[in-house]
Write a protein that holds these residues in place. Sequence first.
Motif, PDB file in Angstrom:
ATOM      1  N   ARG A 544       0.840  -1.200   0.000  1.00 39.45           N
ATOM      2  CA  ARG A 544       0.000   0.000   0.000  1.00 39.45           C
ATOM      3  C   ARG A 544       0.877   1.253   0.000  1.00 39.45           C
ATOM      4  NH1 ARG A 544      -4.623   0.324   4.556  1.00 39.45           N
ATOM      5  NH2 ARG A 544      -4.998  -1.773   3.696  1.00 39.45           N
ATOM      6  N   ALA A 545       1.908   1.244   0.829  1.00 42.59           N
ATOM      7  CA  ALA A 545       2.821   2.389   0.887  1.00 42.59           C
ATOM      8  C   ALA A 545       3.563   2.569  -0.433  1.00 42.59           C
ATOM      9  CB  ALA A 545       3.816   2.202   2.031  1.00 42.59           C
ATOM     10  N   LEU A 546       3.924   1.454  -1.052  1.00 47.63           N
ATOM     11  CA  LEU A 546       4.634   1.511  -2.332  1.00 47.63           C
ATOM     12  C   LEU A 546       3.790   2.231  -3.382  1.00 47.63           C
ATOM     13  CD1 LEU A 546       7.431   0.282  -3.077  1.00 47.63           C
ATOM     14  CD2 LEU A 546       6.192  -1.568  -4.197  1.00 47.63           C
ATOM     15  N   ALA A 547       2.493   1.931  -3.412  1.00 48.11           N
ATOM     16  CA  ALA A 547       1.607   2.587  -4.367  1.00 48.11           C
ATOM     17  C   ALA A 547       1.513   4.085  -4.095  1.00 48.11           C
ATOM     18  CB  ALA A 547       0.223   1.953  -4.320  1.00 48.11           C
ATOM     19  N   ASP A 554       4.827  -1.722  -9.295  1.00 45.16           N
ATOM     20  CA  ASP A 554       5.320  -2.782  -8.413  1.00 45.16           C
ATOM     21  C   ASP A 554       4.241  -3.237  -7.435  1.00 45.16           C
ATOM     22  OD1 ASP A 554       7.733  -2.641  -9.661  1.00 45.16           O
ATOM     23  OD2 ASP A 554       8.713  -1.438  -8.107  1.00 45.16           O
ATOM     24  N   ALA A 555       3.450  -2.298  -6.947  1.00 38.93           N
ATOM     25  CA  ALA A 555       2.376  -2.653  -6.013  1.00 38.93           C
ATOM     26  C   ALA A 555       1.326  -3.518  -6.705  1.00 38.93           C
ATOM     27  CB  ALA A 555       1.728  -1.391  -5.451  1.00 38.93           C
ATOM     28  N   TRP A 558       2.811  -7.021  -7.287  1.00 39.16           N
ATOM     29  CA  TRP A 558       2.908  -7.830  -6.072  1.00 39.16           C
ATOM     30  C   TRP A 558       1.533  -8.383  -5.679  1.00 39.16           C
ATOM     31  CZ3 TRP A 558       1.252  -7.882  -0.942  1.00 39.16           C
ATOM     32  CH2 TRP A 558       1.969  -8.702  -0.075  1.00 39.16           C
ATOM     33  N   THR A 559       0.512  -7.541  -5.699  1.00 42.76           N
ATOM     34  CA  THR A 559      -0.822  -8.014  -5.334  1.00 42.76           C
ATOM     35  C   THR A 559      -1.352  -9.006  -6.361  1.00 42.76           C
ATOM     36  OG1 THR A 559      -1.786  -6.048  -6.382  1.00 42.76           O
ATOM     37  CG2 THR A 559      -1.436  -5.970  -4.001  1.00 42.76           C
ATOM     38  N   THR A 560      -1.003  -8.814  -7.638  1.00 44.41           N
ATOM     39  CA  THR A 560      -1.443  -9.751  -8.672  1.00 44.41           C
ATOM     40  C   THR A 560      -0.791 -11.114  -8.483  1.00 44.41           C
ATOM     41  OG1 THR A 560      -1.768  -7.945 -10.246  1.00 44.41           O
ATOM     42  CG2 THR A 560      -1.589 -10.158 -11.155  1.00 44.41           C
ATOM     43  N   GLU A 561       0.499 -11.123  -8.174  1.00 44.50           N
ATOM     44  CA  GLU A 561       1.205 -12.388  -7.931  1.00 44.50           C
ATOM     45  C   GLU A 561       0.633 -13.097  -6.705  1.00 44.50           C
ATOM     46  OE1 GLU A 561       5.283 -11.339  -7.580  1.00 44.50           O
ATOM     47  OE2 GLU A 561       5.587 -11.025  -9.739  1.00 44.50           O
ATOM     48  N   LEU A 562       0.301 -12.317  -5.690  1.00 41.38           N
ATOM     49  CA  LEU A 562      -0.271 -12.919  -4.494  1.00 41.38           C
ATOM     50  C   LEU A 562      -1.657 -13.488  -4.784  1.00 41.38           C
ATOM     51  CD1 LEU A 562       0.212 -13.606  -1.618  1.00 41.38           C
ATOM     52  CD2 LEU A 562      -0.420 -11.302  -0.939  1.00 41.38           C
TER      53      LEU A 562
END
Length: 880
Positions: A544-547, A554-555, A558-562
């Motif tokens: 969330r902070a990255l976004a 990247d955010a 990461w959420t898509t991979e998860l």
Amino acid sequence: MLRERESETALLCESLEQARHGSGGLLVFSGPFGIGRSALLAAAAAVAREQGVRVLRAVATIAERDIPFGVLTQFSCCTAESEVGQDFATMRAGLLTSGEPALLLVDDLQCADVESLRWIDRLCGSVADSRVLVVAAHRSGQAATDPETFARVLGRAARRRELPALSAEGTGAVVRDVFGVSGDAGFVAACHRMSHGRPLLLQAIACGLRDSGKRCAESDVDSAWSVRPSVVAERAGAVLSAQPEPVLATARAVALLDAANPDRIAELAELDSDECAATIGTLVELGVLTDSERPRFAHPVISGAVEGGLAPADLSEWHRRAARLLQTDQRPVEIVAEHLLASDASQGEWTTGVLHAAGRRALDRGDVPAAIRCLRRALLACPTAGAERSVLLADLAEAERSSAPVAAMRHLSQALPKFASSEQRAAALAEVPPMLLAVAPPSMLAAFEQYRAHEELEPAVALAIDTRVRAARFDDPGWCADTRERFDALNPDDEVAPERVAVLLYAATLTGSDVDAVLPWARRALACGAEPGQALGAVVLAARALALADEVGDAVQWTTELTSALAGHGERAAERLVIDSERAAALVRSCRYAEAVALAESTLRRCDPALVSVVSRCFETLATVVLDSADTGAAARVLARHRDWDQAVPVWVRELSDAALAVGVQDTGAALEHLLECGRERERLGWSNPCQLPWRSWAALLYHRVQRAEPAAELIAEEYRRAVAWGAPSGVGRALRVWGAVTDGDAGVELLRRAIEVLHGAACTLELAKAHLMLGRRLLGSDRLEAGAQLHAGDELAASCGVPRLRSKDEIAGEGGGAQAELTRAELRIARLVAGGLGNQQIATELGVSSRAVEKHLTKVYRKLGVAGRSGLAEALDLG
């Protein structure tokens, strides 16, 4: 078509020919249930009719075995009537002396009533010199009504045949008959093994597969083992219903113990060894079982038919006794537990222990539904006090995290006081998923506070508890500030667990720390990869902070991979809901609004309203889309549909949602009021980062819409200051863009130019599109060449974000509320009437003004909207 019955068919034809020439006789066919006796008799009847032979056919049934002459009455067409009723003696004499050949078919002879059986015996004793052929079929292993007469009838048969099972080749022929094509070798082999070569079973399996859309191919081999044809259960049930109680008891024991040794079957059936061996033999001869040493049913569906024949109370008692026997044999605890689940076993340590152990094993191997089923039942059987109950509650809470997170937190809170030691309680608290703290009961949160101050805990446990306390207290200004201070004290060389890093850096993000300080730590927290176990952990906060730091790609990745890693967890699993809500928010940051709305809507549809953190995140996403991306349609509709869910969400989320809904109905005053209240609540919490929620930008534009320049300028100046302090270009560029929108003259144009300069290369493409469009509108009156270039650039960027008609949207994201916000109320009304197809005179008549007034207003409308004439109005107003 009969398969592999050529010799039997030839025998029938030969015997029928002999009967036609005056040499009658008796043929008997036998075999287990499903072997095809009835089909063979039907074929015999068809052959006889083709030859002009009279056919008399009867089927003996268990239901009619006590009705005198019940079978013979099925031959009533050839009986004579006397004063005392039907004259069966005359009927027999007529058949024997008639010059007309006749075929008598009797199916299931073993079920015939005594009177009919004796009549058939006398008939068969005299058919040798007649034109009568009697063909009887009986089920192997089933006792006859009159065993002596039955044996005598069979002894009169000229020939007796035990029907054999089909070979693998015969099975393949039946499969070809059913499917119309030859089956693959593996498929045919599976059907052969499953049916044991019995035509009834084979036909039922093959037809069931065909009717469910399967093919006779290798890819559908597994389906042959799963099909459960009801006709097989019905036939097996009919066979068993005629059996004495010892045989039925053995069948029940086999159903419950599944291939147990005969000694255990005898014990459960409450029979001695010899009696049980005899009943097993009977069931094998009947065709219900296939193996005397390790008895198994001919088809799994028969087991259900056997159990279905018992009353619920009796079946429960059988399962309870089976569980005890299996436990004695030290069978796997999961098998014992299945029987306890099917019984009404009362409370007790043994029942609780078995179910708890089975649930724990299921949980360890990842079978969560089985674990929940066992553990919930164990909880019902468990005494209300004791350490065992606390461990059971904790295990149940672990099992329920995905499917029932609210219940999981409640059960864990109930377990805590019952743990034997403080160390156990602290260890349990240290394992609580941070993303579920929002649904933790107050008693659990109090326990966290208590154990955070505990001085004798292991350092790792103490740190985990402190991390969770901080994750639960972001809405406490003092705690949030303290957590940020902990972040500020971190050194680049410090070894800190990703979960703790995520909590600390998110507090720094909320309070508007320097983006350059947050970004490296966010990347470190996410460097461990996207693992399923992180879905409910605090590491999500790092994404969330990255976004918010403009590392949106990247955010999203990461959420898509998860999400991919969680593919097996089910759509309604808490992990999926949490990550889907986070991914929807990240999609908004990357300007993929349609995807974000669809994902947020899907998440809400699958979510329990009590899962507040997910609901809040989805509401925030949808409201942002409405307020920031020109969507007052889909996103607003979803918010309105879930309006009654907002009572449990934080105050600022509720106010934000209300503001979005007000914008959707163009209620500027209400939208402004709710936005300001949302902002006040966030200020109270100490959350000052404008990239997390740019409420000041939206409020400034609303003020501008109602021509209140001073508060608009104050709000946007403050947002700009805070955006610069955070340092993300998207936040700074947004503030400059809105500042330019609410500032008149050259100063506003300069602010818009600065916004474009800052936003080039930033994460928020839509912000850049808006800045170009606003600058283009401002330049229409002074430099139409550059204005056209700016408008074209804005249109292209907006189209790349999926908002191709941004210039014409009636939205808060435009200059003072979008293109339509530039129009006065009268101008907007006239513009909509023109777009609707009315002429100037019609509009003048409807509004009660002159045509000249309508023309003057239209001239202003065309200039403000940048359209050439009437044809462009519908698109400019988004009415096309």
